[in-house]
Each structure stands twice: as C-alpha cells, then as structure tokens.
Enzyme design. Structure first.
Site: not given
Length: 475
Positions: A219-221
């Site tokens: 997850l690249e948030l």
C-alpha cells in the site's frame, strides 16, 4: 483458492488464464524478463507524446513537460533500472549452513521465486508512474500482472489499455478499465500480491478485501508530509525548493510538502520569499496556462471548501499568485498561516495548491506534533545544523526523508520507496522492489555424509545425550 463469485467474469477469466499460463511456463528466464521490460520501455517511448496529450486532456490543463517528467520519464527510468539489474537479482543467495551438517558438504541457498499474478491499482495524480513503475519490478521478479488504472483519467487509462494490448499477450499483462465498482471487484480477487497507490481510506477498503482472500498487499498511501525549517536554513533557498516541489502537479503528489514548520522569527521572511519565488516560476503576465489544473470538480470543491472555512474563521491566507488570476480549475498556490488546528485542512491531506505554514519556537515541539499524528510518507528537513538534523532523524519515523530538498528521494531508483503505518506498507524501487514481488524460498541441499548417527543424535537415544545438548546452550 476459490474465486470470489461477485467479481465480474472478465476479471475472473483473466486471472485464471494468467495463473494457468504461469504454472505451465515454469521457470521464467532472465531473457524473458528482460524482453518484457524492453517491451515496456518501448511502449513508453513510442507513446510518450500521446500519453502527455491524454494527461493534459484528462486534467483539463496539465503542462506536457510535467507529464513527460513525472509520468513517462520517471517510469521509463524505473523500468530501465530494473532491466539493468534483473540478472544479478535473480542469482540464488548462499546463506549460512546448518551445523554440523555444513561440515559434511550440506548447503543452504535462497532462491527468489515469482509469486505469480500481481494486481496493480493505480491512482490518478501520476497515473503512469503509479501503475507502470511497480509493474517494472513485478515483471523483473518474473510475474504476470493485471492493471486497474484510475477512472478519473479515462483517456490516459484507455490509451494505456490499448498500448499494453499491443505490447503484451493477454496472459502476460492486461489492463481493466471501469468505475469504482470494477476497482472494488478487482481488489477482491485472489491475486498472489496486490499493489495499491491511493488514499488511506482506500487503503483500508482494499486491505480489508484482500484479507478475505489472504492476499499480501503493498500500500502506497500518503498523509501530511511535514517540512521542518531549522534556524540554520537559508530561507531563500528553502522557499525556492519547497515551492518547486509543492507547485509540481499543483500539489497533487503523495509526497508533496503539506505542512511547513518555520521558526517564528523567520516566518515573514519565508512568506515573502514564497511569494517572490512563485512570481518567477509563474509570471502573472504569462497567464494561468503554466499551472496544472485540479483534476476534477469534486477535488476543486474540496479545496475551495478548505479556504471558505478558513476565511470564515479569520485565518491568514496569502495568495502567492499576486496578479495571476485563477482559470477554471487552475489555482495559484495559497499559504495558510497558523490555521486553527481543528480546521479541515489541518486534519486532512491537502493534495492541492494550498500550503499549511506553522510558526514555532522550539524544535522539540515540532517533533512532538509530527509524532502525535499519523506517520507520513515523506519528511523534509532544511538546515545546516547537523546536530539538529540528527535529532529530527532519530526522533521521527516516516516513509522516506529528504534533507534540504523535497520530492527527490522518490527518484532514487536504487533505494526503496514506501510508507509506514498510515502512509502505507511494503516498498517498490531498487532491489527491495524486486524482493517485494518474489517469494524467498529456502533450498537445503544435503551433503556427502549424514553425521547424525555417528553423533548419537538418532534413536535410541543415549542417557548422556540430554546433558550433552544442555551444555551447548551457552550465551
């Protein structure tokens, strides 16, 4: 593992086809991986102009230079880096053996195996980079991939779909377009790994769906990436570099500076420097065409609502555009000085041409405020005081850091990029990106002699064995 019944049939069928093809193919050679990466490079090179035009149209105004640098070239360089190193990354890694078996020729190696079929959910702000940069490491690791671009950039998504169809067979890489319902079904598929670039709220939904199928996720948030301006910083240089980063893509970048902490005595100099820098980056007489537009009306309304609330509450707002008038969804940068801590802008990721500026007297107070919030994807420090720099680095945690600059850490191809906590999990870029989409499989190879019987380690056990083994438990 069974397929979820609620997923649209084309998604299910594509995943089945890819998984079957991956099983039949067996070993994925270095030559095939390099060939796939080369085809991806050629896709980017041959469609560069078309992608820039599509992004300009999707945003309703985005300088083609921004698209060429941030989407096409940044992705191209990631793919090229992966292609250069893939042979080395694939080599089995010798590890320490098992004593005493290693004395008789036994050995242990770690082989990096392809996981299988990887799902990639891209986002709209840099749609090529967030979709194809992870794909570079997915392909380098020997996997196949299904891609779901953002529906907010439909022309770019369709062009990507057509280009991928021309460059790859349908059982290698496939693109699926559609609205949020397609994205939801996509995230519920039993991939071998799932990658998302998006908001924290979207990350929660995707992780929940993936958990139902026990699918590991990257997850690249995002978050409110803070900038700490130390008392030793050159205010002019600091303002210039912050604005170069903040105005890039109108602040619609996940590692864009969000909140700047400035010593109280330097606040007015910093504000004046920001206005001056903005005036030569975007001269008023050139018009608003040089600005990147806010991507759609929903996001424009969200940002305008921030300003409306702040205006109603008497906050100090500085328009850095001077005589540069807004046009459509294009907005010059606005600074908001010491806003109320409970206002919407202070509580949410800005993701637009607004910059929160907070004055401070004590650096430890700033560190405390940062640590009290969610861990950011990026943290920036400006200053020449090495002792203070070390204090900031040792007492904070973020996805990545840049010293005396912003954004550039993402361009380091040989270093991992990823968040921590609310800003994400997992990484891509560098060798770590290759490893993210590989399974590290331990392979033990027996030696020329098995010493267990000679050492009395097989039944029936001798009475002295227990005491002899206890003596080996030395610290």
């Amino acid at each position: 593992m069974s397929m979820p019944n609620e997923a649209p049939y084309p998604l299910l069928e594509a995943l089945r086809v890819m998984k079957d093809a991956q099983r039949r193919a067996g070993e994925v050679s270095a030559e095939l991986r390099i060939d796939r990466l080369t085809r991806l490079l050629e896709l980017l090179r041959s469609h560069a102009d078309d992608f820039c035009a599509a992004l300009d149209a999707d945003f309703g105004g985005r300088p083609r230079e921004i698209s060429l640098m941030n989407d096409v070239m940044a992705t191209f360089n990631s793919v090229k880096y992966a292609r250069k190193h893939v042979r080395h990354w694939m080599k089995p890694e010798r590890r320490g053996g098992v004593f005493p078996f290693s004395l008789f020729g036994a050995r242990v190696d770690v082989h990096r195996m392809p996981k299988g079929v990887i799902g990639i959910l891209g986002t709209w702000n840099v749609p090529l980079f967030t979709t194809l940069a992870p794909l570079a490491f997915v392909l380098a690791a020997g996997n196949r991939a299904m891609l779901k671009p953002s529906e907010l950039v439909p022309r770019t998504a369709q062009l990507l779909c057509d280009a991928v169809r021309d460059a790859f067979s349908e059982d290698e890489v496939a693109v699926f377009n559609g609205d949020a319902s397609v994205a939801a079904a996509f995230s519920a598929l039993p991939f071998d790994h799932l990658v998302l670039t998006g908001s924290s709220a979207t990350g929660v939904r995707v992780m929940r769906a993936a958990a139902e199928q026990l699918v590991p996720v990257t997850l690249e948030l995002g978050g409110k990436s803070p900038v700490i301006v130390g008392r030793s910083a050159d205010i002019g240089v600091t303002a210039e570099r912050i604005l170069l980063g903040k105005t890039m893509n109108a602040g619609q970048i996940c590692v864009s500076p969000d909140t700047v902490y400035v010593p109280r005595e330097a606040l007015e100099r910093f504000v004046s420097a920001c206005v001056e820098v903005h005036s030569w980056l975007f001269p008023p007489d050139a018009g608003a065409e040089a600005l990147t537009a806010i991507v759609d009306e929903r996001h424009r309304a969200r940002l305008d609502a921030y300003l409306d609330e702040l205006t109603a509450r008497g906050a100090r707002i500085v328009d850095c555009g001077g005589g540069l008038a807004p046009s459509g969804r294009r907005r010059p940068l606005h600074l908001v000085i010491d806003p109320p801590r409970d206002c919407l802008m202070a509580r949410e990721e800005i993701f637009g041409p607004l910059l929160q500026v907070e004055s401070y007297t004590d650096i430890d107070e700033v560190i405390g405020r940062i640590n009290d919030g969610p861990r950011p994807l990026a943290l920036y420090y400006f200053g020449a005081d090495k002792r203070e720099e070390r204090r900031v680095l040792e007492h904070t945690l973020s996805g990545g850091v840049a010293i005396n600059d912003v954004l550039i850490q993402v361009a380091a191809h040989d270093a991992p990029f990823g968040g921590v906590g609310s800003s994400g999990m997992g990484v891509y870029h560098g060798r770590e990106g290759f490893e993210q989409f590989s399974h590290p499989r331990t392979v033990y190879r027996s030696g020329w002699c098995d010493p267990r019987k000679a050492l009395g380690l097989t039944p029936p056990y001798r009475r002295q064995l227990y005491e002899r083994l206890l003596k080996t438990l030395r610290v």
